[in-house]
Design an enzyme around this catalytic site. Structure first.
Site, PDB file in Angstrom:
ATOM      1  CE  LYS A  11     -43.137  50.899  40.331  1.00  0.00           C
ATOM      2  NZ  LYS A  11     -43.818  51.853  39.444  1.00  0.00           N
ATOM      3  CB  SER A  12     -47.867  53.364  44.317  1.00  0.00           C
ATOM      4  OG  SER A  12     -48.098  52.849  43.064  1.00  0.00           O
ATOM      5  NE  ARG A  16     -50.308  57.969  44.682  1.00  0.00           N
ATOM      6  CZ  ARG A  16     -49.998  57.258  43.588  1.00  0.00           C
ATOM      7  NH1 ARG A  16     -48.828  56.654  43.486  1.00  0.00           N
ATOM      8  NH2 ARG A  16     -50.844  57.174  42.580  1.00  0.00           N
ATOM      9  NE  ARG A 108     -45.886  54.110  30.311  1.00  0.00           N
ATOM     10  CZ  ARG A 108     -45.860  53.807  31.597  1.00  0.00           C
ATOM     11  NH1 ARG A 108     -44.697  53.748  32.237  1.00  0.00           N
ATOM     12  NH2 ARG A 108     -46.973  53.561  32.251  1.00  0.00           N
ATOM     13  CB  SER A 151     -55.676  56.059  35.074  1.00  0.00           C
ATOM     14  OG  SER A 151     -54.372  56.567  35.290  1.00  0.00           O
ATOM     15  CG  ASP A 298     -48.610  47.881  38.056  1.00  0.00           C
ATOM     16  OD1 ASP A 298     -48.913  48.165  36.886  1.00  0.00           O
ATOM     17  OD2 ASP A 298     -48.378  48.743  38.926  1.00  0.00           O
ATOM     18  CE  LYS A 325     -50.583  50.100  33.272  1.00  0.00           C
ATOM     19  NZ  LYS A 325     -50.877  51.239  34.154  1.00  0.00           N
ATOM     20  NE  ARG A 329     -45.681  45.865  32.603  1.00  0.00           N
ATOM     21  CZ  ARG A 329     -45.749  46.690  33.637  1.00  0.00           C
ATOM     22  NH1 ARG A 329     -46.905  46.898  34.233  1.00  0.00           N
ATOM     23  NH2 ARG A 329     -44.659  47.269  34.091  1.00  0.00           N
TER      24      ARG A 329
HETATM   25  C1  S3P Z   1     -49.547  53.708  39.487  1.00  0.00           C
HETATM   26  C2  S3P Z   1     -50.735  53.488  38.866  1.00  0.00           C
HETATM   27  C3  S3P Z   1     -50.945  52.467  37.834  1.00  0.00           C
HETATM   28  C4  S3P Z   1     -49.812  51.451  37.801  1.00  0.00           C
HETATM   29  C5  S3P Z   1     -48.473  52.090  37.934  1.00  0.00           C
HETATM   30  C6  S3P Z   1     -48.363  52.897  39.213  1.00  0.00           C
HETATM   31  C7  S3P Z   1     -49.480  54.778  40.494  1.00  0.00           C
HETATM   32  O1  S3P Z   1     -51.057  53.129  36.608  1.00  0.00           O
HETATM   33  O2  S3P Z   1     -49.870  50.677  36.623  1.00  0.00           O
HETATM   34  O3  S3P Z   1     -47.449  51.108  37.936  1.00  0.00           O
HETATM   35  O4  S3P Z   1     -48.517  54.798  41.291  1.00  0.00           O
HETATM   36  O5  S3P Z   1     -50.375  55.626  40.512  1.00  0.00           O
HETATM   37  P1  S3P Z   1     -52.490  53.663  36.111  1.00  0.00           P
HETATM   38  O6  S3P Z   1     -53.276  54.020  37.308  1.00  0.00           O
HETATM   39  O7  S3P Z   1     -52.258  54.834  35.247  1.00  0.00           O
HETATM   40  O8  S3P Z   1     -53.088  52.486  35.401  1.00  0.00           O
END
Ligand code: S3P
Length: 411
Positions: A11-12, A16, A108, A151, A298, A325, A329
């Site tokens: 997903k991340s 991007r 959030r 983060s 996560d 989150k 959580r």
């Molecule tokens: C993510 C970063 C994380 C993660 C999120 C996806 C990302 O958040 O918890 O599900 O894709 O950059 P943080 O880096 O803000 O903790």
């Protein structure tokens, strides 16, 4: 559980790939794009910003270039990554835009990106630091930002703003968070350099590329946990992303005495990938804290489930940000696992789990509009004496629509 599955797209990295390909002048090909709702929110926003996209032979083609002013508000749905990263991209454009989200995202915190972006000259207005975000496009100036949080979302927002800012932008965090932004920007030709938990970027033109997205270790985590705790299991998980900033769960499994073997390690589009063999194991509790936390942030709800089946105490601390989150959580995991008979208690920055407990089940549980709660409770159900009813299970679609179907292949 016995058999082999291929883990679906990260997903991340999917977010991007679409965003950065939209900024690169020319056609990029994205292979293995996620069909989760969150990356689709990102894709729709890029389309609303005038980017042409098409699915061709199961690949996603993005014809990137100059972004256009959107005709309407940009809906990020449930996705914090979409909102925070897009804010970094939109802050330096020569048009205005508004980012909105669903009821969970609207609660959030966004101050964490508003503050550094404002220091760069951006005009980003939230309502009491929360969405919607109104962004007035403005010229940006590079800064050195020392972030109190580890983060990747904040880091990426600042780096993406830095891509269009005057001069150099540097971001330092207390521990290294996931570095997919750094890897992909470099892969696409950006002037970006990392030094431990610090990264610098200078204004750059991105080049279109073919980007192949590995499977998501955060999705694999549910199968890793299930394979370890369901008796008599041996499973193979193929094509799992093994970027070291994401493999905290493998370190924890090792600490707990679990059997997860890495097979066939390789590199794809700059990211490490491999297959995993998971076998049922006798687990022992451990402490999870500090630099490990951003590397498995996560996965903590499903790690809590795993810890209910480990002998002794598992302590999770330094994870305060879990409260910010898709749901709180910490509270959600503790409340729902208690209903199943787990010995778990909430602390300010994590939880303490006493194992090994027989989970009784036989109750209804809630998912708090949170995909990771839904999937963690599904795994807990596999070791409950009586079945549970998961209300709001459909939230899995946010990151992992194939979740149930893949579990079904193990019967
Ligand atoms: C993510 C970063 C994380 C993660 C999120 C996806 C990302 O958040 O918890 O599900 O894709 O950059 P943080 O880096 O803000 O903790």
């Amino acid at each position: 559980m016995k058999g082999t599955i291929t883990i679906p797209s990260d997903k991340s990295i999917s977010h991007r790939a679409v965003m950065f390909a939209s900024l690169a002048h020319g056609a990029s090909t994205i292979k293995n794009f996620s069909n989760g709702q969150d990356p689709l929110s990102t894709l729709q926003i890029c389309q609303a910003l005038g980017i042409q996209t098409e699915f061709k032979d199961r690949n996603l083609i993005i014809r990137g270039g100059k972004l256009q002013a959107p005709a309407a508000d940009l809906d990020c749905g449930n996705s914090g990554t979409t909102m925070r990263l897009m804010a970094g991209i939109l802050a330096g454009q020569n048009f205005n835009s508004t980012l909105t989200g669903d009821s969970s995202l609207s609660k959030r915190p966004m101050k964490r990106i508003i503050e550094p972006l404002s220091l760069m000259g951006a005009v980003v207005n939230g309502t009491d630091g929360r969405p919607p975000l109104q962004i007035i496009g403005a010229p940006l100036q590079g800064i050195h930002y020392i972030c109190p949080l580890a983060s990747a979302q904040v880091k990426s927002a600042v780096l993406l703003a830095g891509l269009h800012a005057k001069g150099k932008t540097t971001f330092t965090e207390p521990y290294l968070s996931r570095n997919h932004t750094e890897i992909m920007l470099k892969y696409m030709g950006a002037a970006i350099n990392t030094n431990g938990a610090a990264v610098s970027i200078e204004p750059s033109e991105l080049k279109p590329r073919t980007i192949e997205i590995p499977g998501d270790i955060s999705s694999a985590a549910y199968f890793i946990a299930a394979g370890l705790i369901v008796p008599d299991s041996e499973i193979i998980l193929k094509n799992v992303g093994l970027n070291p900033t994401r493999t905290g769960i493998l370190d924890v499994v090792k600490k707990m005495g679990g059997s997860v073997e890495i097979l066939d390690k390789r590199t794809v589009s700059g990211e490490q990938v491999g297959d995993l063999r998971v076998k049922t194991s006798d687990l022992t509790g451990c402490t999870i804290e500090g630099e490990l936390i951003p590397r498995l942030i996560d996965e903590l709800p499903v790690i809590a489930v795993m810890a209910t089946q480990a002998n002794g105490q598992t302590i999770i601390k330094d994870a305060q940000d879990l409260r910010n989150k898709e749901s709180d959580r910490i509270k959600a995991t503790v409340t729902e696992l208690k209903k199943l008979g787990a010995g778990v208690n909430e602390t300010e920055d994590g939880f303490i789990i006493k194992g090994k407990t027989k989970l009784t089940g036989g109750v209804e549980v809630q998912t708090y509009h949170d995909h990771r709660l839904a999937m963690s409770l599904y795994v807990a159900n596999l070791v409950c004496e009586r079945p549970i009813k998961i209300n709001g299970f459909e939230w899995v679609n946010i990151s992992f629509p194939e979740f149930e179907q893949l579990f079904d292949t193990f019967g």
